[in-house]
Design a protein around this motif. Structure first.
Motif, mmCIF file in Angstrom:
data_model
loop_
_atom_site.group_PDB
_atom_site.id
_atom_site.type_symbol
_atom_site.label_atom_id
_atom_site.label_comp_id
_atom_site.label_asym_id
_atom_site.label_seq_id
_atom_site.Cartn_x
_atom_site.Cartn_y
_atom_site.Cartn_z
ATOM 1 N N LEU A 157 -2.371 92.267 -34.670
ATOM 2 C CA LEU A 157 -3.341 92.514 -35.733
ATOM 3 C C LEU A 157 -2.803 93.486 -36.779
ATOM 4 N N LYS A 158 -2.033 94.497 -36.350
ATOM 5 C CA LYS A 158 -1.527 95.526 -37.261
ATOM 6 C C LYS A 158 -0.227 95.093 -37.947
ATOM 7 N N ALA A 159 0.380 94.012 -37.464
ATOM 8 C CA ALA A 159 1.542 93.363 -38.105
ATOM 9 C C ALA A 159 2.760 94.263 -38.326
ATOM 10 N N PRO A 160 3.151 95.085 -37.353
ATOM 11 C CA PRO A 160 4.398 95.845 -37.543
ATOM 12 C C PRO A 160 5.612 94.931 -37.674
ATOM 13 N N ASP A 161 5.519 93.709 -37.110
ATOM 14 C CA ASP A 161 6.638 92.767 -37.233
ATOM 15 C C ASP A 161 6.904 92.387 -38.680
ATOM 16 N N VAL A 162 5.855 92.385 -39.512
ATOM 17 C CA VAL A 162 6.043 92.057 -40.931
ATOM 18 C C VAL A 162 6.933 93.103 -41.598
ATOM 19 N N LEU A 163 6.738 94.379 -41.243
ATOM 20 C CA LEU A 163 7.599 95.431 -41.779
ATOM 21 C C LEU A 163 9.047 95.219 -41.347
ATOM 22 N N LEU A 164 9.264 94.932 -40.062
ATOM 23 C CA LEU A 164 10.636 94.735 -39.589
ATOM 24 C C LEU A 164 11.292 93.547 -40.286
ATOM 25 N N ARG A 165 10.566 92.470 -40.456
ATOM 26 C CA ARG A 165 11.129 91.293 -41.142
ATOM 27 C C ARG A 165 11.413 91.612 -42.609
ATOM 28 N N ALA A 166 10.542 92.415 -43.222
ATOM 29 C CA ALA A 166 10.766 92.811 -44.614
ATOM 30 C C ALA A 166 12.022 93.664 -44.744
ATOM 31 N N VAL A 167 12.233 94.556 -43.777
ATOM 32 C CA VAL A 167 13.434 95.401 -43.782
ATOM 33 C C VAL A 167 14.683 94.531 -43.651
ATOM 34 N N ALA A 168 14.613 93.509 -42.801
ATOM 35 C CA ALA A 168 15.756 92.596 -42.649
ATOM 36 C C ALA A 168 16.055 91.881 -43.962
ATOM 37 N N VAL A 169 15.012 91.441 -44.669
ATOM 38 C CA VAL A 169 15.196 90.788 -45.971
ATOM 39 C C VAL A 169 15.809 91.768 -46.964
ATOM 40 N N LEU A 170 15.305 92.997 -46.992
ATOM 41 C CA LEU A 170 15.807 94.015 -47.913
ATOM 42 C C LEU A 170 17.280 94.301 -47.670
ATOM 43 N N LEU A 171 17.661 94.402 -46.400
ATOM 44 C CA LEU A 171 19.066 94.688 -46.077
ATOM 45 C C LEU A 171 19.970 93.503 -46.396
ATOM 46 N N GLU A 172 19.438 92.305 -46.293
ATOM 47 C CA GLU A 172 20.220 91.131 -46.667
ATOM 48 C C GLU A 172 20.525 91.161 -48.165
ATOM 49 N N GLN A 173 19.549 91.637 -48.945
ATOM 50 C CA GLN A 173 19.732 91.712 -50.387
ATOM 51 C C GLN A 173 20.511 92.949 -50.812
ATOM 52 N N ARG A 174 20.371 94.016 -50.050
ATOM 53 C CA ARG A 174 21.028 95.286 -50.370
ATOM 54 C C ARG A 174 21.731 95.843 -49.131
ATOM 55 N N PRO A 175 22.826 95.239 -48.706
ATOM 56 C CA PRO A 175 23.501 95.705 -47.485
ATOM 57 C C PRO A 175 23.983 97.151 -47.580
ATOM 58 N N GLU A 176 24.229 97.638 -48.790
ATOM 59 C CA GLU A 176 24.697 99.022 -48.954
ATOM 60 C C GLU A 176 23.627 100.042 -48.583
ATOM 61 N N LEU A 177 22.383 99.584 -48.449
ATOM 62 C CA LEU A 177 21.268 100.476 -48.136
ATOM 63 C C LEU A 177 21.242 100.882 -46.661
ATOM 64 N N ARG A 178 21.930 100.127 -45.810
ATOM 65 C CA ARG A 178 21.838 100.336 -44.362
ATOM 66 C C ARG A 178 22.166 101.761 -43.946
ATOM 67 N N SER A 179 23.122 102.394 -44.601
ATOM 68 C CA SER A 179 23.555 103.731 -44.188
ATOM 69 C C SER A 179 22.519 104.800 -44.506
ATOM 70 N N ARG A 180 21.552 104.489 -45.344
ATOM 71 C CA ARG A 180 20.525 105.488 -45.686
ATOM 72 C C ARG A 180 19.109 104.920 -45.574
ATOM 73 N N LEU A 181 18.927 104.110 -44.531
ATOM 74 C CA LEU A 181 17.610 103.542 -44.264
ATOM 75 C C LEU A 181 17.171 103.917 -42.856
ATOM 76 N N VAL A 182 15.988 104.506 -42.722
ATOM 77 C CA VAL A 182 15.415 104.857 -41.426
ATOM 78 C C VAL A 182 13.995 104.299 -41.394
ATOM 79 N N VAL A 183 13.681 103.526 -40.348
ATOM 80 C CA VAL A 183 12.368 102.880 -40.243
ATOM 81 C C VAL A 183 11.679 103.372 -38.967
ATOM 82 N N PRO A 184 10.862 104.438 -39.054
ATOM 83 C CA PRO A 184 10.157 104.915 -37.859
ATOM 84 C C PRO A 184 8.941 104.029 -37.556
ATOM 85 N N VAL A 185 8.766 103.713 -36.288
ATOM 86 C CA VAL A 185 7.570 103.008 -35.809
ATOM 87 C C VAL A 185 6.916 103.937 -34.802
#
Length: 470
Positions: free
Chosen positions: A284-312
């Protein structure tokens, strides 16, 4: 009149014109003592664990503020361990009563309807120990409590005020993939409570509309009272826990400094993009949508990986309990396990620091009656990306304190996150606006409006008793 008790938004509702503005008596007598019912979750439980969440926070904060305006509150909840004392003082004027009903542990919320008779018996036993008229009114939370409240209010001859918090018909209309529909028994139970209640408290105008549209609620009995936020706990704090200025040209910089201080306290990198999920982990709270969005973002901006932190931050709940490690497996499958940090539920003070440290809170929920987490985060100076559902459009000012996203397509959330990448000043700018926006959601206002709803219910009951046709 406070905006917390307002006209519900006008729109076609079949035969219903929509609930009118509730005329509350300015000089009406408020109750001296209220029996508040919360069968399935205790106000003493840690939010974010099991079935404890926004409703727990709502009951605790509302009860405290009601007591502050001389309305004593006794909260009845189911005992979940044998070592609990029969009664615990939560705050001056607020007593939590533990009722034995069914096994203490291992009882799922779905199994609780079978224990309502035992719970009702416990409530009646407590009432029998007092003089007649001990409770002036019953305020029930969630449909399970509503059935106990219905019987108690009739037996005691007092009004029943009910808050749904969530509704089966609304949840079933927007289920996450693979989530379990609410049972027909709940729909029937909610319909009965709507008919029985003297007043129904809705969190937003949208929820009030849904009560009328889906459950044929009498519009004259629906009152809109927005939940509040503890503005003493959830607020921006600068270095050394100093208050942050929210007005003037330095507001953005003050919020940014507070974010840096919170990251220091939590050991988070200063230059990171930190999209936070906080809440119960369930479809119901859809945390998986956030994780999938992060995967899409990293696919588009792979250079972001070194400065991305996603706390759940939170624990499994509801249907999420069946697969408690599903989210961790999804992070590994998406190839983002290195940027996701899973943290157990935390106390309110530390939760406030997680909010302050985040670049943005992400709430992709499929259904939210209000979304207290969104207001808490904004009160701490953090913008919110939220699904455009339920009460979230009230909680979040789209384009000012955050962004509302129609639907649940991860690509849409990735685009919303990308704005915070391309505009590094956005968290501070929106965060300062968010903190100012949250100032209008204090619990003092919510408690005063709730007290007015109580007074209206009592006055109507007295008028009914005086009527020759009553």
């Amino acid at each position: 009149m406070s905006h917390y008790v307002s006209r519900l938004r006008s729109r076609p509702l079949g035969q219903h014109p929509g609930p009118p503005r509730l005329r509350l008596p300015g000089a009406g007598r408020r109750p001296r003592r209220v029996a508040m019912l919360s069968v399935h979750t205790s106000p003493l439980h840690q939010p974010g664990t099991g079935d404890a969440g926004g409703m727990n926070v709502y009951i605790v904060e509302l009860a405290r503020k009601l007591a502050a305006i001389n309305i004593e509150v006794e909260i009845f909840t189911r005992a979940t361990t044998a070592t609990l004392p029969p009664a615990v003082e939560l705050a001056p004027g607020v007593l939590v009563r533990h009722v034995d009903a069914g096994p203490y542990e291992g009882l799922a919320k779905e199994e609780l309807p079978a224990q309502l008779c035992a719970f009702t018996h416990g409530v009646m036993q407590a009432w029998a120990g007092h003089r007649p008229g001990h409770y002036d009114l019953v305020h029930a939370h969630y449909w399970l409590s509503g059935h106990v409240g219905w019987l108690a209010a009739e037996r005691w001859g007092v009004p029943l005020v009910h808050a749904m918090h969530t509704m089966a018909k609304v949840k079933n209309a927007s289920l996450a993939a693979g989530d379990t529909p609410e049972p027909a028994a709940r729909v029937i139970g909610e319909t009965q409570i709507v008919r029985a209640a003297d007043r129904l408290i809705a969190n937003t105008a949208e929820e009030g509309d849904e009560l009328v549209r889906h459950y044929d609620a009498d519009p004259a009995r629906v009152a809109v009272v927005h939940p509040g936020v503890n503005l003493d706990r959830f607020r921006p704090l600068g270095p050394g826990a100093t208050p942050v200025t929210l007005t003037g040209p330095g507001a953005d910089a003050s919020v940014a400094a507070g974010r840096a201080a919170a990251r220091d306290r939590l050991g988070l990198p200063q230059d990171a993009l930190i999209p936070l999920f906080a809440g119960r982990i369930q479809p119901l709270k859809a945390p998986d949508v956030l994780l999938r969005a992060v995967a899409v973002l990293l696919e588009q901006r792979p250079e972001l990986r070194s400065r991305l932190v996603v706390p759940v931050v939170g624990g499994p709940s509801g249907s999420g309990l069946a697969k408690p490690e599903e989210l961790q497996k999804l992070a590994a499958l998406l190839g983002i396990a290195d940027v996701v940090r899973f943290r157990p539920p935390v106390g309110q003070q530390q939760l406030a620091d997680w909010y302050r440290a985040a670049s943005v809170l992400v709430m992709p929920s499929y259904s939210e009656s209000f979304g207290l987490v969104a207001i808490e985060a904004q009160a701490c100076g953090t913008p919110v990306i939220a699904a455009e559902v339920g009460g979230l459009p009230v909680a979040v000012r789209d384009g000012v304190t955050g962004q509302l996203v129609p639907g649940h397509d991860p690509a849409d959330y990735a685009r919303a996150l990308d704005r915070f990448v391309t505009d590094p000043a956005l968290p501070a700018r929106m965060g300062a606006a968010a903190a100012r926006h949250a100032q209008s959601f204090g619990w003092d206002t919510a408690a005063a409006a709730t007290g007015d709803v109580y007074a209206a219910a009592l006055q109507e009951r007295r008028r009914h008793l005086r009527s020759p046709h009553g």
